[in-house]
Design an enzyme around this catalytic site. Sequence first.
Site, short mmCIF file in Angstrom:
data_model
loop_
_atom_site.label_atom_id
_atom_site.label_comp_id
_atom_site.label_asym_id
_atom_site.label_seq_id
_atom_site.Cartn_x
_atom_site.Cartn_y
_atom_site.Cartn_z
N HIS A 1 -34.75 22.55 -33.30
CA HIS A 1 -35.81 22.03 -32.44
C HIS A 1 -35.28 21.79 -31.02
O HIS A 1 -35.38 20.69 -30.47
CB HIS A 1 -36.40 20.75 -33.04
CG HIS A 1 -37.84 20.55 -32.66
ND1 HIS A 1 -38.80 20.20 -33.55
CD2 HIS A 1 -38.48 20.69 -31.47
CE1 HIS A 1 -39.96 20.11 -32.94
NE2 HIS A 1 -39.79 20.41 -31.68
N GLU B 1 -37.57 19.61 -41.43
CA GLU B 1 -36.50 19.37 -40.46
C GLU B 1 -36.19 17.89 -40.25
O GLU B 1 -35.08 17.54 -39.83
CB GLU B 1 -36.85 20.01 -39.12
CG GLU B 1 -38.01 19.33 -38.38
CD GLU B 1 -38.31 19.98 -37.03
OE1 GLU B 1 -38.39 21.21 -36.98
OE2 GLU B 1 -38.46 19.23 -36.05
N ASP C 1 -36.91 27.80 -34.59
CA ASP C 1 -36.46 26.60 -33.87
C ASP C 1 -36.97 25.35 -34.57
O ASP C 1 -36.59 24.23 -34.22
CB ASP C 1 -36.98 26.61 -32.42
CG ASP C 1 -36.44 25.44 -31.62
OD1 ASP C 1 -35.21 25.25 -31.61
OD2 ASP C 1 -37.24 24.70 -31.03
N ARG D 1 -44.17 24.53 -34.84
CA ARG D 1 -43.92 23.47 -35.82
C ARG D 1 -43.55 24.12 -37.15
O ARG D 1 -44.15 25.11 -37.55
CB ARG D 1 -45.15 22.57 -36.02
CG ARG D 1 -45.40 21.57 -34.91
CD ARG D 1 -44.33 20.47 -34.84
NE ARG D 1 -44.56 19.53 -33.76
CZ ARG D 1 -44.08 19.64 -32.52
NH1 ARG D 1 -43.31 20.66 -32.19
NH2 ARG D 1 -44.35 18.72 -31.60
N ASP E 1 -56.30 33.41 -31.40
CA ASP E 1 -56.45 31.99 -31.07
C ASP E 1 -57.78 31.55 -31.64
O ASP E 1 -58.77 32.30 -31.58
CB ASP E 1 -56.41 31.77 -29.54
CG ASP E 1 -56.17 30.31 -29.18
OD1 ASP E 1 -57.01 29.45 -29.54
OD2 ASP E 1 -55.15 30.02 -28.53
P1 NAI Z 1 -51.60 24.19 -26.05
O1 NAI Z 1 -52.48 23.11 -26.54
O2 NAI Z 1 -51.57 24.52 -24.59
O3 NAI Z 1 -51.96 25.55 -26.82
C1 NAI Z 1 -52.20 25.61 -28.20
C2 NAI Z 1 -53.10 26.80 -28.46
O4 NAI Z 1 -53.28 26.91 -29.88
C3 NAI Z 1 -54.49 26.64 -27.83
O5 NAI Z 1 -54.86 27.80 -27.13
C4 NAI Z 1 -55.40 26.42 -29.04
O6 NAI Z 1 -56.71 26.95 -28.86
C5 NAI Z 1 -54.65 27.20 -30.12
N1 NAI Z 1 -55.04 26.82 -31.47
C6 NAI Z 1 -55.53 25.64 -31.92
N2 NAI Z 1 -55.82 25.72 -33.24
C7 NAI Z 1 -55.51 26.99 -33.61
C8 NAI Z 1 -55.61 27.69 -34.84
N3 NAI Z 1 -56.08 27.10 -35.95
N4 NAI Z 1 -55.21 28.98 -34.87
C9 NAI Z 1 -54.73 29.59 -33.74
N5 NAI Z 1 -54.63 28.98 -32.55
C10 NAI Z 1 -55.01 27.70 -32.48
O7 NAI Z 1 -50.14 23.84 -26.59
P2 NAI Z 1 -48.74 24.34 -26.03
O8 NAI Z 1 -48.26 23.42 -24.98
O9 NAI Z 1 -48.82 25.78 -25.74
O10 NAI Z 1 -47.81 24.08 -27.31
C11 NAI Z 1 -47.97 24.82 -28.50
C12 NAI Z 1 -47.16 24.17 -29.60
O11 NAI Z 1 -45.76 24.29 -29.30
C13 NAI Z 1 -47.36 22.64 -29.74
O12 NAI Z 1 -48.46 22.35 -30.57
C14 NAI Z 1 -46.08 22.17 -30.35
O13 NAI Z 1 -46.23 22.12 -31.74
C15 NAI Z 1 -45.07 23.27 -30.00
N6 NAI Z 1 -43.97 22.79 -29.16
C16 NAI Z 1 -42.69 22.98 -29.59
C17 NAI Z 1 -41.63 22.55 -28.83
C18 NAI Z 1 -40.21 22.79 -29.25
O14 NAI Z 1 -39.28 22.19 -28.67
N7 NAI Z 1 -39.96 23.63 -30.23
C19 NAI Z 1 -41.85 21.84 -27.57
C20 NAI Z 1 -43.24 21.75 -27.17
C21 NAI Z 1 -44.25 22.19 -27.96
#
Ligand code: NAI
Length: 344
Positions: A291, A259, A254, A230, A173
Amino acid sequence: MKLAFFDAKPYDIPSFEKYAGAAGMEIRFFDTRLTADTAELAKGCEAVCVFVNDEVNAEVIDRLYGFGVKIIALRSAGYNNVDLRRAFGRIHVVHVPAYSPYSVAEHAMALLLTSVRRIHKAYNRTREFNFSLNGLTGFDLHGKTVGVVGTGKIGRIFIDICRGFGMRVIAYDKFPAKDAGIEYLPLAELFAQSDIISLHCPLTEETRHMIGRDAIGQMKKGVILVNTSRGALIDAEALLEGIKARQVGAACLDVYEEEADVFFQDISGHILNDDVLARLISMPNVIVTSHQAFLTEDALNNIAETTVRNILSCFENDGICENELCYRCGNVEQCRKERKERCF
Ligand code: NAI
């Protein structure tokens, strides 16, 4: 209060009608995506509600602003499709930071299990009364090493699930959590040690194509990639090459880079123009869902409830919306929200 709701799907409507109706909001549902060409549909509305493949670029923001739109409410956590700089000072942008991180983490594990135990193949076979086991050999997850990239809300739940399976978890992270009991490693080390890699970080300029030719070359032969985050985190052409070269053992996707043109739509009667996606889907070791990871009843209800609350709190008494986004948010020097003020 009128809300223009873009990219509306039948599964969105009941929960939004319930929560928005109770708040006295009138919703105009449009099944088209928001683009510069469709922005005009928002005329007469104070707020628009958008999803992950709506285009909220500078041109669209200018048009919405011209029509008097005051709020862009994302019904998603990710906001890489919004030009926050352009919106700043003109239109408030709100999102749903967490609606059910379990839905996504559980879907990631569902994809992984489907892949390693060949459930997708077995399902098709038994429907045709083919009860042969040939070619269905999987492997135990127990004892395997999973590399988790991004240990936020979803990543951590995925870690817990993996630990339940007796897997060794390593993580990367950019902002490692302190005292989380997680073994963090540099990304290159994670690539080298992982049998399975699951992506849970946001899409930013920095993370775009973080899984490309170089990264795939550093991974263990036969690695399984899981992406529920993503699409553009993975260079899809490099992935295809890696699969053809047998370097990547399986991919569970997913999300997909391009997409926006195909996901969420039934194009089964048409020719798929995207050769990379068509080739990926044709591979026996690639599973694609469109997705869908967020799509549980629990998540849909939470999304609708939070989105309606976000819009109301932006309007009410100059209220501060805890889920407002701006390009300064989180910046210690500039962030007004951290000082308990509105972003602008
Ligand atoms: P979050 O904000 O709680 O966690 C994201 C993590 O990524 C944080 O710990 C952050 O420090 C880390 N991060 C930021 N920049 C980074 C980098 N350059 N390298 C490595 N880690 C890095 O977000 P959450 O809720 O866990 O969601 C994660 C992702 O899941 C979202 O950004 C979204 O794109 C995706 N998502 C996909 C969904 C789907 O239906 N497929 C639905 C909801 C979210």
